[in-house]
Design an enzyme around this catalytic site. Structure first.
Site, PDB file in Angstrom:
ATOM      1  N   ARG A  51       4.195  -5.181   0.579  1.00  0.00           N
ATOM      2  CA  ARG A  51       4.879  -5.070  -0.712  1.00  0.00           C
ATOM      3  C   ARG A  51       4.686  -3.714  -1.392  1.00  0.00           C
ATOM      4  O   ARG A  51       5.492  -3.308  -2.216  1.00  0.00           O
ATOM      5  CB  ARG A  51       4.354  -6.156  -1.655  1.00  0.00           C
ATOM      6  N   LYS A 148      -5.828 -16.970  11.656  1.00  0.00           N
ATOM      7  CA  LYS A 148      -6.400 -18.131  11.000  1.00  0.00           C
ATOM      8  C   LYS A 148      -6.548 -17.826   9.508  1.00  0.00           C
ATOM      9  O   LYS A 148      -6.577 -16.637   9.177  1.00  0.00           O
ATOM     10  CB  LYS A 148      -7.727 -18.514  11.630  1.00  0.00           C
ATOM     11  N   ASP A 177      -7.771 -16.601  17.705  1.00  0.00           N
ATOM     12  CA  ASP A 177      -9.135 -16.969  17.346  1.00  0.00           C
ATOM     13  C   ASP A 177      -9.954 -15.821  17.908  1.00  0.00           C
ATOM     14  O   ASP A 177     -10.130 -15.729  19.136  1.00  0.00           O
ATOM     15  CB  ASP A 177      -9.552 -18.290  17.991  1.00  0.00           C
ATOM     16  N   HIS A 178     -10.451 -14.944  17.053  1.00  0.00           N
ATOM     17  CA  HIS A 178     -10.990 -13.695  17.593  1.00  0.00           C
ATOM     18  C   HIS A 178     -12.252 -13.915  18.432  1.00  0.00           C
ATOM     19  O   HIS A 178     -12.629 -13.055  19.205  1.00  0.00           O
ATOM     20  CB  HIS A 178     -11.206 -12.649  16.493  1.00  0.00           C
ATOM     21  N   LYS A 182     -14.004 -12.019  22.396  1.00  0.00           N
ATOM     22  CA  LYS A 182     -15.314 -11.380  22.570  1.00  0.00           C
ATOM     23  C   LYS A 182     -15.667 -11.337  24.058  1.00  0.00           C
ATOM     24  O   LYS A 182     -15.430 -12.299  24.789  1.00  0.00           O
ATOM     25  CB  LYS A 182     -16.393 -12.146  21.786  1.00  0.00           C
ATOM     26  N   GLU A 216     -25.135 -15.791  10.652  1.00  0.00           N
ATOM     27  CA  GLU A 216     -24.709 -14.547  10.003  1.00  0.00           C
ATOM     28  C   GLU A 216     -25.693 -14.198   8.898  1.00  0.00           C
ATOM     29  O   GLU A 216     -26.328 -15.090   8.312  1.00  0.00           O
ATOM     30  CB  GLU A 216     -23.335 -14.734   9.375  1.00  0.00           C
ATOM     31  N   ASP A 235     -13.900 -22.988   8.257  1.00  0.00           N
ATOM     32  CA  ASP A 235     -13.887 -21.542   8.490  1.00  0.00           C
ATOM     33  C   ASP A 235     -14.432 -21.180   9.881  1.00  0.00           C
ATOM     34  O   ASP A 235     -13.964 -20.224  10.490  1.00  0.00           O
ATOM     35  CB  ASP A 235     -14.753 -20.857   7.411  1.00  0.00           C
ATOM     36  N   HIS A 240     -13.848 -21.339  15.817  1.00  0.00           N
ATOM     37  CA  HIS A 240     -14.713 -20.554  16.706  1.00  0.00           C
ATOM     38  C   HIS A 240     -15.706 -21.410  17.508  1.00  0.00           C
ATOM     39  O   HIS A 240     -15.808 -21.288  18.717  1.00  0.00           O
ATOM     40  CB  HIS A 240     -15.513 -19.510  15.914  1.00  0.00           C
ATOM     41  N   LYS A 331     -24.280 -18.806   6.714  1.00  0.00           N
ATOM     42  CA  LYS A 331     -24.311 -17.464   6.101  1.00  0.00           C
ATOM     43  C   LYS A 331     -25.703 -17.214   5.525  1.00  0.00           C
ATOM     44  O   LYS A 331     -26.431 -18.152   5.198  1.00  0.00           O
ATOM     45  CB  LYS A 331     -23.294 -17.393   4.959  1.00  0.00           C
TER      46      LYS A 331
END
Ligand code: BG6
Length: 484
Positions: A51, A148, A177-178, A182, A216, A235, A240, A331
């Site tokens: 945009r 996602k 799905d990253h 990997k 993480e 998430d 994953h 996390k």
């Protein structure tokens, strides 16, 4: 050893959301690296579509800043940067309106691969797909890439699938799905199906249990609003962690091709047991010396969303009945570490005078950091003094074994985008797979919501709530330590 790079065919790649965070952090720096390595051909064209009221020059400047921010100095070089920026164009577009679409059409060149990357919220997937098709910008050879979250439950994922299916065939849709991009995740398949050693033991007769940890150190940062609506289940686990579980648990596909692999993964998802309330631990990090707690981070003092989740899960089929899978993600934990551990049973009888209960054969597959694999074995402790046993690792760190080649491992996004250009869907989720994953996820979430479950607090920098330890202790097992 230097990897052989085969350039992909010339392409036009349109990035909707081209000025957004994902494009700046991952997609554009990834493309830069593919150009630098000679995999992205010099005839490629990348069109940012968003945009913002900018032109080609403004977009190039924005991308230049992103590359400087997200690519290490010793990898950036001025000549490649200029070549890369020269391939970029920009179209100001209204995804739900009329402006910009004719200009976009003019950017598309005949005779090259056309890819449209939807790096935007899912509510825009349908409107963009419709405009691309009805205005003749995309055709039956074009590919679309969607990010996602692919829905928030089964109903919304179905709606998204339907809205895309109105305009594109499943063979044209690449759901990212990253984690599947990997390096070690793909290596999991190579190790399982490229060796004779593991597969005969890869079942409940020999495997005691399996642990999957994705820990993480980051908190929810500036994504509080999104995150608090999702939580770790939506998430991380629904996508994953389940994908990792599928690659471990699936039967050998007949070929390494997209439908053969995805058919096998789908069967695993459909064989997942419902999870009992006692087999789930949910948590939120408390306020600590390093920063505010979860509730403050998301600005919602009454939030019951989890940013830590651990569970015990069964796969009810012939191969895995009786072998629990323990999943854990969170996390602000003590280290950034992702690992899959296949814990084998102990030998049925010991001829040595040592206590029972040793699980020394553990195959640990390290996703990040320090990609590699380690296999624990029992040996005799060297020296005189009789037969004493010790456990040692047979270690294969990819960096050591592969030298320079391991340093050049492409980031997940780089690999996946190149796979889209090559038309290879193996590492992307099929529509039925995503729906099956939500069909398993929904009742688990509904269960804790109905019980009004409140997540436990855990200390920042810890391994998560104490109850998560109990999940294994009560089965006579232990989590592996979360190590950086
Ligand atoms: C994303 C999640 O999909 O994966 C994030 O939305 C998470 O919450 C991230 O931090 C983790 O990815 P990686 O590659 O850093 O392990």
């Amino acid at each position: 050893m230097v990897a052989r790079i085969i350039p992909v065919d010339p392409f036009d790649l349109v990035i909707f959301g081209g000025t957004g965070d994902l494009a700046r952090r991952k997609i554009l720096p990834g493309l830069y690296r593919r150009l630098a390595d000679g995999q992205m051909p010099p005839e490629a064209r990348v069109v940012g579509a968003a945009r913002s009221e900018i032109d080609d020059a403004g977009f190039r400047e924005l991308v230049r800043e992103a590359l400087v921010e997200f690519i290490p100095d010793d990898v950036l070089d001025a000549e490649t940067m200029d070549r890369f920026l020269a391939l970029l164009h920009y179209v100001q577009i209204d995804a739900v309106g009329e402006t910009g679409w004719n200009e976009l059409k003019q950017q598309m060149r005949p005779g090259v691969v056309h890819v449209f990357y939807f790096s935007v919220g899912p509510s825009l997937f349908g409107p963009i797909a419709e405009r691309l098709k009805h205005r003749g910008i995309a055709d039956s050879d074009s590919r679309i890439v969607v990010e996602k979250p692919f829905g928030k439950d089964l109903a919304s994922a179905r709606e998204l699938n339907e809205s895309l299916a109105c305009h594109f065939d499943e063979t044209q849709i690449y759901r990212i799905d990253h984690y599947l991009g990997k390096e070690t995740v793909q290596n999991l398949m190579a190790v399982r199906f490229g060796n004779m050693l593991f597969e005969p033991l890869w079942n409940s007769q020999y495997v005691d249990h399996i642990q999957i940890t994705v820990a993480e150190t980051v908190g929810v940062g500036g994504r509080g609003e999104y995150y608090d609506r999702s939580g770790a289940m939506r998430d991380m686990v629904q996508n994953h962690l389940l994908q990792l579980l599928c690659l471990i648990a699936m039967e050998p596909p007949a070929r390494y091709d997209s439908d053969a692999v995805r058919d096998e993964k789908l069967k695993v998802i459909r064989a997942l047991d419902a999870v009992a309330p006692d087999d789930i631990v949910r948590g939120q990090y408390a306020e600590g010396p390093d920063g505010p707690g979860y509730l403050e981070d998301v600005g919602n003092p009454r939030s019951r969303t989890e940013c830590f989740l651990a569970m015990r899960l069964g796969v009810s089929n012939w191969r895995w009945a009786g072998t629990p899978f323990y999943l854990r993600t969170g996390k602000r934990l003590k280290a950034r570490a992702s690992e899959i551990a296949i814990v084998f049973k102990e030998a049925p009888h010991s001829i040595f005078d040592v206590p029972r209960g040793r699980h020394s054969n553990i195959l640990s597959i390290r996703l990040q950091p320090n990609e590699g694999m380690q296999l624990g074995v029992t040996i005799k402790e060297p020296g005189p003094g009789g037969m004493r046993l010790i456990d040692v690792p047979l270690d294969m760190s990819f960096a050591e074994a592969l030298g320079e080649q391991a340093e050049d491992i492409p980031d997940a996004y780089e690999r996946l985008i190149m796979d889209v250009i090559r038309g290879n869907q193996t590492l992307f989720m099929r529509g039925d797979e995503v729906e099956a994953a939500w069909a398993w996820t929904d009742p688990v979430i509904a269960g804790w919501e109905a019980r009004g479950h409140v997540p436990s607090r855990y200390d920042q920098g810890s391994s998560g709530p104490d109850d998560a330890l109990m999940l294994l202790h009560r089965d006579g097992r232990r989590w592996r330590e979360i190590r950086p």
